[in-house]
Design a protein around this motif. Structure first.
Motif, PDB file in Angstrom:
ATOM      1  N   ILE A  94      11.695  45.918 115.193  1.00 56.84           N
ATOM      2  CA  ILE A  94      11.261  44.600 115.541  1.00 56.84           C
ATOM      3  C   ILE A  94       9.816  44.316 115.646  1.00 56.84           C
ATOM      4  CG2 ILE A  94      11.585  42.816 117.185  1.00 56.84           C
ATOM      5  CD1 ILE A  94      14.072  43.961 118.386  1.00 56.84           C
ATOM      6  N   HIS A  95       9.426  43.340 114.886  1.00 59.77           N
ATOM      7  CA  HIS A  95       7.965  43.396 114.697  1.00 59.77           C
ATOM      8  C   HIS A  95       7.537  41.708 114.805  1.00 59.77           C
ATOM      9  CE1 HIS A  95       3.583  43.487 113.943  1.00 59.77           C
ATOM     10  NE2 HIS A  95       3.774  42.921 112.515  1.00 59.77           N
ATOM     11  N   ALA A  96       6.464  41.281 115.241  1.00 58.25           N
ATOM     12  CA  ALA A  96       5.950  39.801 115.270  1.00 58.25           C
ATOM     13  C   ALA A  96       4.897  39.568 114.515  1.00 58.25           C
ATOM     14  CB  ALA A  96       6.074  39.522 116.678  1.00 58.25           C
ATOM     15  N   GLY A  97       4.880  38.495 113.703  1.00 53.45           N
ATOM     16  CA  GLY A  97       3.736  38.294 112.941  1.00 53.45           C
ATOM     17  C   GLY A  97       3.839  37.058 111.882  1.00 53.45           C
ATOM     18  N   ASP A  98       3.047  37.230 110.724  1.00 55.30           N
ATOM     19  CA  ASP A  98       3.302  36.094 109.945  1.00 55.30           C
ATOM     20  C   ASP A  98       4.017  36.508 108.706  1.00 55.30           C
ATOM     21  OD1 ASP A  98       1.663  34.219 111.398  1.00 55.30           O
ATOM     22  OD2 ASP A  98      -0.052  35.350 110.660  1.00 55.30           O
ATOM     23  N   ALA A  99       4.845  35.808 108.346  1.00 52.96           N
ATOM     24  CA  ALA A  99       5.713  35.918 107.007  1.00 52.96           C
ATOM     25  C   ALA A  99       5.406  34.778 106.170  1.00 52.96           C
ATOM     26  CB  ALA A  99       7.188  36.131 107.333  1.00 52.96           C
ATOM     27  N   HIS A 100       5.119  35.151 104.860  1.00 52.81           N
ATOM     28  CA  HIS A 100       4.654  34.055 103.747  1.00 52.81           C
ATOM     29  C   HIS A 100       6.099  34.218 102.676  1.00 52.81           C
ATOM     30  CE1 HIS A 100       0.697  33.726 105.156  1.00 52.81           C
ATOM     31  NE2 HIS A 100       0.809  35.098 105.519  1.00 52.81           N
ATOM     32  N   PHE A 101       6.246  32.869 102.099  1.00 60.35           N
ATOM     33  CA  PHE A 101       7.622  32.976 101.350  1.00 60.35           C
ATOM     34  C   PHE A 101       6.868  32.212  99.939  1.00 60.35           C
ATOM     35  CE2 PHE A 101      10.653  33.921 104.245  1.00 60.35           C
ATOM     36  CZ  PHE A 101      10.160  33.697 105.609  1.00 60.35           C
ATOM     37  N   ASP A 102       7.658  32.805  98.953  1.00 59.52           N
ATOM     38  CA  ASP A 102       7.310  31.987  97.493  1.00 59.52           C
ATOM     39  C   ASP A 102       8.774  32.146  96.902  1.00 59.52           C
ATOM     40  OD1 ASP A 102       8.086  34.567  96.339  1.00 59.52           O
ATOM     41  OD2 ASP A 102       6.051  34.916  95.811  1.00 59.52           O
ATOM     42  N   PRO A 103       9.062  31.517  95.889  1.00 52.29           N
ATOM     43  CA  PRO A 103      10.239  31.446  95.273  1.00 52.29           C
ATOM     44  C   PRO A 103      11.183  32.671  95.021  1.00 52.29           C
ATOM     45  CG  PRO A 103       9.245  29.989  93.912  1.00 52.29           C
ATOM     46  CD  PRO A 103       8.032  30.842  94.710  1.00 52.29           C
ATOM     47  N   ARG A 104      10.306  33.823  95.111  1.00 55.91           N
ATOM     48  CA  ARG A 104      10.958  35.189  95.087  1.00 55.91           C
ATOM     49  C   ARG A 104      11.111  35.782  96.372  1.00 55.91           C
ATOM     50  NH1 ARG A 104       6.716  34.489  91.654  1.00 55.91           N
ATOM     51  NH2 ARG A 104       7.046  35.004  89.297  1.00 55.91           N
ATOM     52  N   GLY A 105      10.795  35.291  97.617  1.00 51.28           N
ATOM     53  CA  GLY A 105      11.222  35.892  98.995  1.00 51.28           C
ATOM     54  C   GLY A 105       9.924  35.891  99.684  1.00 51.28           C
ATOM     55  N   ALA A 106      10.087  36.572 100.716  1.00 45.00           N
ATOM     56  CA  ALA A 106       9.198  36.858 101.897  1.00 45.00           C
ATOM     57  C   ALA A 106       8.268  37.970 101.365  1.00 45.00           C
ATOM     58  CB  ALA A 106       9.867  37.158 103.156  1.00 45.00           C
TER      59      ALA A 106
END
Length: 252
Positions: A94-106
């Motif tokens: 478990i971690h907390a932070g920023d996840a970015h997404f594009d058409p290929r995933g996170a």
């Protein structure tokens, strides 16, 4: 989360295992009120998954640690009891932070940290040392903001800083939650090490004493020169950690 020992199973068993994993994962989230509108579609890892929970009031970080993990633990135990041949265990991070997404995933550093935590050798070893259905590691951020804050249902004393990572040249620490059984093992290991050291020291002292006695007998029974005797005595240095046996000397 990742399934322990998934590579030892064939494709047919893996397909069943993956289906069971997703069913249990969804049931554990629903049990603590983290409904589908509060999370994104999980990213599949073949033998595991990464879940993305929205940072909203209905799904605080405390809920994931205090309620989701126990629910997942219970459901894994029930599944093992109901389907012994399909039993499996999990490593969970478990971690907390920023996840970015594009058409290929996170993607993103925080996604990398979470993946590295769940794959850490120390976490795999912690799971091997317990009979529990899962073992949990939380990031240093989760430990500071959640675990050590005294929230209900979270026992800070059960978390130990066992995981050390290097991500992009930056050090990261992971805190592993140990069961009572695993904590007993971790406390026993240093005791075993100390006992071994004492035994080794006693054995070395006994060997040195025997060597000195042998030299004394040689002094009495042979005409070996004093220089040879001095050389033998120097080899019996208490600080010498050599494991080579002392040669047996005979009179000529």
């Amino acid at each position: 989360m990742d399934i322990e020992g998934s590579t030892t199973r064939n494709n047919y068993d893996t397909a069943i295992l993956r289906n069971d994993l997703y069913d249990i994962f969804e049931a554990a989230l629903e049990a603590c009120g983290i409904t589908k509108d509060l999370r994104d579609q999980p990213t599949d890892r073949g033998d595991g998954l990464i879940a993305f929970i929205h940072p909203v009031d209905q799904a605080p970080k405390t809920l994931v640690v205090s309620t989701f993990i126990p629910a997942l633990h219970r459901l894994l135990g029930k599944h093992a009891a109901d389907h012994p041949k399909r039993e499996f265990r999990l490593r969970v991070a478990i971690h907390a932070g920023d996840a970015h997404f594009d058409p290929r995933g996170a993607f993103g550093e925080d996604v990398n940290i979470t993946a590295r935590l769940v794959d850490a050798p120390e976490l795999k070893e912690a799971l091997r040392q317990t009979c529990e259905p899962l073992v949990l590691v939380v990031s240093d951020h989760i430990h500071r903001s959640v675990v050590r804050q005294g929230y209900d249902g979270i026992d800070e004393e059960t978390f130990k800083p066992l995981v050390q990572l290097d991500v992009g040249g930056q050090p990261y620490r992971g805190w592993v939650q140990l069961s009572t059984e695993a904590q007993a093992i971790s406390r026993t290991i240093p005791l075993i090490d100390r006992a071994y050291s004492r035994a080794r020291s006693a054995s070395r002292s006994a060997s040195l004493a025997a060597g000195r006695a042998q030299v004394a007998r040689l002094r009495r029974r042979t005409s070996i020169t004093s220089k040879v005797i001095e050389d033998l005595t120097k080899k019996d240095d208490p600080d010498d950690d050599s494991t080579e046996p002392t040669p047996t000397l005979r009179s000529g």
